[in-house]
Write a protein that holds these residues in place. Structure first.
Motif, PDB file in Angstrom:
ATOM      1  N   PHE A  96       0.823  -1.213   0.000  1.00  0.00           N
ATOM      2  CA  PHE A  96       0.000   0.000   0.000  1.00  0.00           C
ATOM      3  C   PHE A  96       0.857   1.263   0.000  1.00  0.00           C
ATOM      4  O   PHE A  96       0.408   2.309  -0.479  1.00  0.00           O
ATOM      5  CB  PHE A  96      -0.956  -0.013   1.201  1.00  0.00           C
ATOM      6  CG  PHE A  96      -2.226  -0.766   0.930  1.00  0.00           C
ATOM      7  CD1 PHE A  96      -3.374  -0.103   0.539  1.00  0.00           C
ATOM      8  CD2 PHE A  96      -2.278  -2.151   1.029  1.00  0.00           C
ATOM      9  CE1 PHE A  96      -4.543  -0.779   0.264  1.00  0.00           C
ATOM     10  CE2 PHE A  96      -3.433  -2.852   0.756  1.00  0.00           C
ATOM     11  CZ  PHE A  96      -4.587  -2.172   0.372  1.00  0.00           C
ATOM     12  N   THR A  97       2.071   1.176   0.519  1.00  0.00           N
ATOM     13  CA  THR A  97       2.996   2.305   0.425  1.00  0.00           C
ATOM     14  C   THR A  97       3.379   2.553  -1.027  1.00  0.00           C
ATOM     15  O   THR A  97       3.347   3.691  -1.513  1.00  0.00           O
ATOM     16  CB  THR A  97       4.270   2.021   1.246  1.00  0.00           C
ATOM     17  OG1 THR A  97       3.912   1.827   2.607  1.00  0.00           O
ATOM     18  CG2 THR A  97       5.246   3.179   1.148  1.00  0.00           C
ATOM     19  N   VAL A  98       3.741   1.475  -1.721  1.00  0.00           N
ATOM     20  CA  VAL A  98       4.095   1.578  -3.143  1.00  0.00           C
ATOM     21  C   VAL A  98       2.899   2.082  -3.943  1.00  0.00           C
ATOM     22  O   VAL A  98       3.040   2.931  -4.834  1.00  0.00           O
ATOM     23  CB  VAL A  98       4.577   0.214  -3.677  1.00  0.00           C
ATOM     24  CG1 VAL A  98       4.792   0.267  -5.191  1.00  0.00           C
ATOM     25  CG2 VAL A  98       5.858  -0.207  -2.970  1.00  0.00           C
ATOM     26  N   LEU A  99       1.700   1.582  -3.613  1.00  0.00           N
ATOM     27  CA  LEU A  99       0.485   2.015  -4.312  1.00  0.00           C
ATOM     28  C   LEU A  99       0.244   3.506  -4.122  1.00  0.00           C
ATOM     29  O   LEU A  99      -0.087   4.227  -5.073  1.00  0.00           O
ATOM     30  CB  LEU A  99      -0.711   1.212  -3.799  1.00  0.00           C
ATOM     31  CG  LEU A  99      -2.074   1.554  -4.421  1.00  0.00           C
ATOM     32  CD1 LEU A  99      -2.073   1.269  -5.923  1.00  0.00           C
ATOM     33  CD2 LEU A  99      -3.193   0.768  -3.732  1.00  0.00           C
ATOM     34  N   ALA A 100       0.419   3.995  -2.884  1.00  0.00           N
ATOM     35  CA  ALA A 100       0.215   5.422  -2.604  1.00  0.00           C
ATOM     36  C   ALA A 100       1.195   6.287  -3.383  1.00  0.00           C
ATOM     37  O   ALA A 100       0.823   7.323  -3.950  1.00  0.00           O
ATOM     38  CB  ALA A 100       0.350   5.681  -1.106  1.00  0.00           C
ATOM     39  N   ALA A 139      -2.966   6.350   2.971  1.00  0.00           N
ATOM     40  CA  ALA A 139      -3.348   7.756   3.132  1.00  0.00           C
ATOM     41  C   ALA A 139      -2.166   8.657   3.444  1.00  0.00           C
ATOM     42  O   ALA A 139      -2.188   9.850   3.111  1.00  0.00           O
ATOM     43  CB  ALA A 139      -4.394   7.880   4.246  1.00  0.00           C
ATOM     44  N   ASN A 140      -1.111   8.119   4.048  1.00  0.00           N
ATOM     45  CA  ASN A 140      -0.018   8.966   4.520  1.00  0.00           C
ATOM     46  C   ASN A 140       1.281   8.842   3.729  1.00  0.00           C
ATOM     47  O   ASN A 140       2.186   9.661   3.900  1.00  0.00           O
ATOM     48  CB  ASN A 140       0.281   8.656   5.996  1.00  0.00           C
ATOM     49  CG  ASN A 140      -0.808   9.164   6.917  1.00  0.00           C
ATOM     50  OD1 ASN A 140      -0.820  10.329   7.306  1.00  0.00           O
ATOM     51  ND2 ASN A 140      -1.754   8.298   7.261  1.00  0.00           N
ATOM     52  N   ALA A 141       1.391   7.831   2.885  1.00  0.00           N
ATOM     53  CA  ALA A 141       2.655   7.602   2.174  1.00  0.00           C
ATOM     54  C   ALA A 141       2.683   8.243   0.794  1.00  0.00           C
ATOM     55  O   ALA A 141       3.682   8.119   0.083  1.00  0.00           O
ATOM     56  CB  ALA A 141       2.920   6.103   2.048  1.00  0.00           C
ATOM     57  N   GLY A 142       1.617   8.937   0.411  1.00  0.00           N
ATOM     58  CA  GLY A 142       1.569   9.552  -0.918  1.00  0.00           C
ATOM     59  C   GLY A 142       2.421  10.807  -0.991  1.00  0.00           C
ATOM     60  O   GLY A 142       1.925  11.922  -0.812  1.00  0.00           O
ATOM     61  N   VAL A 143       3.702  10.644  -1.232  1.00  0.00           N
ATOM     62  CA  VAL A 143       4.641  11.770  -1.318  1.00  0.00           C
ATOM     63  C   VAL A 143       4.757  12.197  -2.777  1.00  0.00           C
ATOM     64  O   VAL A 143       5.037  11.375  -3.655  1.00  0.00           O
ATOM     65  CB  VAL A 143       6.026  11.370  -0.779  1.00  0.00           C
ATOM     66  CG1 VAL A 143       7.012  12.523  -0.933  1.00  0.00           C
ATOM     67  CG2 VAL A 143       5.922  10.937   0.676  1.00  0.00           C
ATOM     68  N   ASP A 144       4.539  13.480  -3.039  1.00  0.00           N
ATOM     69  CA  ASP A 144       4.666  14.014  -4.396  1.00  0.00           C
ATOM     70  C   ASP A 144       6.148  14.244  -4.697  1.00  0.00           C
ATOM     71  O   ASP A 144       6.727  15.249  -4.295  1.00  0.00           O
ATOM     72  CB  ASP A 144       3.878  15.322  -4.520  1.00  0.00           C
ATOM     73  CG  ASP A 144       3.779  15.804  -5.962  1.00  0.00           C
ATOM     74  OD1 ASP A 144       4.546  15.293  -6.801  1.00  0.00           O
ATOM     75  OD2 ASP A 144       2.954  16.686  -6.243  1.00  0.00           O
TER      76      ASP A 144
END
Length: 384
Positions: A21-25, A270-275
């Motif tokens: 889910f981290t990779v997905l985000a 929800a929290n790992a989505g880094v731009d």
């Protein structure tokens, strides 16, 4: 059904799901669907009862609500260990307790020394003090049971409990906004009700559910972070029913599926989505990023190991059975996997997600990644 139960009991699976889910985000945030991703996180969700209303973006419901359930489960585990498990013997508490203290003090000092001249940056001193248990445990299991004694797995789990309690106390003490006396009084009344339910050994789950919801709302409105409500409620759950049937353990087991398959993966997503497009090279080497990276990757392993080693040398406790100092140090490396909890504290420390152009988030991910890879290689090949 048996296969599902077996999956839930597999501790490594939770860590694997977090990785996915981290990779997905990261993929969604940096792809063509980033608009939908941000709309999803900022979708207002709430309710209104008369003049009282509570509306928050979905992201805050995850970080304030779902994560409180995670800390509730930690509280249940802690109460069980102190009343029925290894923590009844003080000697079994000292090693993970000392390790957890070292894992908080040393990373915080490293971060503070690097950022001492910036008062705003110093708000993030607690970011590198957290350990993501699911990730660390998953990697320890992937190393292989024949190479690592089971006593070290117990040590990591025990340390993680104290580490999480430390995180809750840090959040409650240092990341609390203005207090509401009315909300605190309401929370106090609910605590008295929970105490009475416990004393009379009333084991209707619905009673505890209603009280925990009211307590959560009260703590949220009081200004203290709502995660504290989860931990406090857990200590009032009776161990057994009046008939002697296990009550606390039944609740804990019923939560494991939701924690492993829903709450923690959703929290990671929800929290790992880094731009990554907004991160400039200069920001990667900023004081905050360096403080987070060194605090997690270096400070965590040194702090946990040194304090653990000190407690053993002072003869306050002993090495986990069948384990060597080499193997203990390998587990200490894994405690640098901060990830979800570090991201959570980061969000509390710096209100705006793009304060440092997401370089702080990237530092957490990189330090966690390095801790996981180095820890795995060390335990797999150099700590037999």
């Amino acid at each position: 059904m048996e296969k599902i139960k077996a999956l839930v009991k597999n501790d490594a699976l939770g860590g694997i799901l977090l990785i996915l889910f981290t990779v997905l985000a990261l993929w969604v945030e940096n792809g063509i669907y980033n608009g939908f991703y941000n709309e999803f996180l900022n979708l207002p969700v709430g309710f209104k009862i008369g003049s009282f209303e509570l509306f928050k973006p979905f992201l805050l419901w995850i970080n304030d609500g779902l994560i409180a359930i995670f800390f509730f489960a930690i509280g249940l585990e802690l109460k069980k260990e102190f009343t029925q498990g290894d923590f009844r013997d003080p000697k079994h508490i000292i090693l993970p307790l000392f390790g957890a203290l070292g894992g908080i003090i040393v990373p915080a000092l490293i971060f503070a020394l690097i950022n001492y001249d910036d008062s705003y940056a110093l708000r993030g001193w607690a970011i590198p003090t957290a350990t993501d248990t699911a990730f660390a445990l998953a990697i320890l299991i992937m190393v292989g049971g024949s190479r690592i004694p089971s006593s070290l797995k117990i040590f990591l789990l025990s340390l993680a409990i104290f580490d999480d309690v430390g995180a809750i106390l840090i959040i409650a003490i240092f990341y609390t906004s203005k207090l509401s006396i009315f909300a605190l009084v309401t929370a106090g009344v609910i605590l008295i009700v929970l105490l009475l339910l416990n004393l009379f050994r009333i084991t209707r789950p619905s009673f505890y559910l209603i009280c925990s919801i009211i307590l959560w709302v009260s703590v949220l409105k009081s200004g203290v972070h709502a995660t504290l409500a989860g931990l406090i409620t857990a200590f009032f759950i009776p161990l057994y029913t009046k008939d002697g049937e296990p009550f606390l353990e039944e609740i804990y087991q019923s939560l494991k599926f939701w924690l492993a398959f829903v709450i923690l993966p959703l929290f990671a997503f929800a929290n790992a989505g880094v731009d990554l497009s907004k991160i400039e090279l200069s920001n990667i080497f900023s004081q905050v990023s360096i403080g987070i990276f060194l605090g997690l990757f270096i400070g965590k392993q040194l702090g946990v190991f040194f304090f653990s080693w000190l407690s053993i040398k002072l003869r306050l406790t002993h090495l986990p059975s069948g384990a060597s100092f080499k193997q203990l140090y390998g587990v200490c490396i894994l405690t640098g996997i901060g990830f979800t909890m570090s991201l959570f504290i980061d969000g509390l420390a710096y209100a705006a997600a793009d304060t440092f152009n997401y370089a702080d988030n990237l530092a957490i991910l990189m330090a966690s990644f390095c801790s996981g890879i180095v820890g795995f290689i060390y335990l797999r090949f150099f700590a037999k």
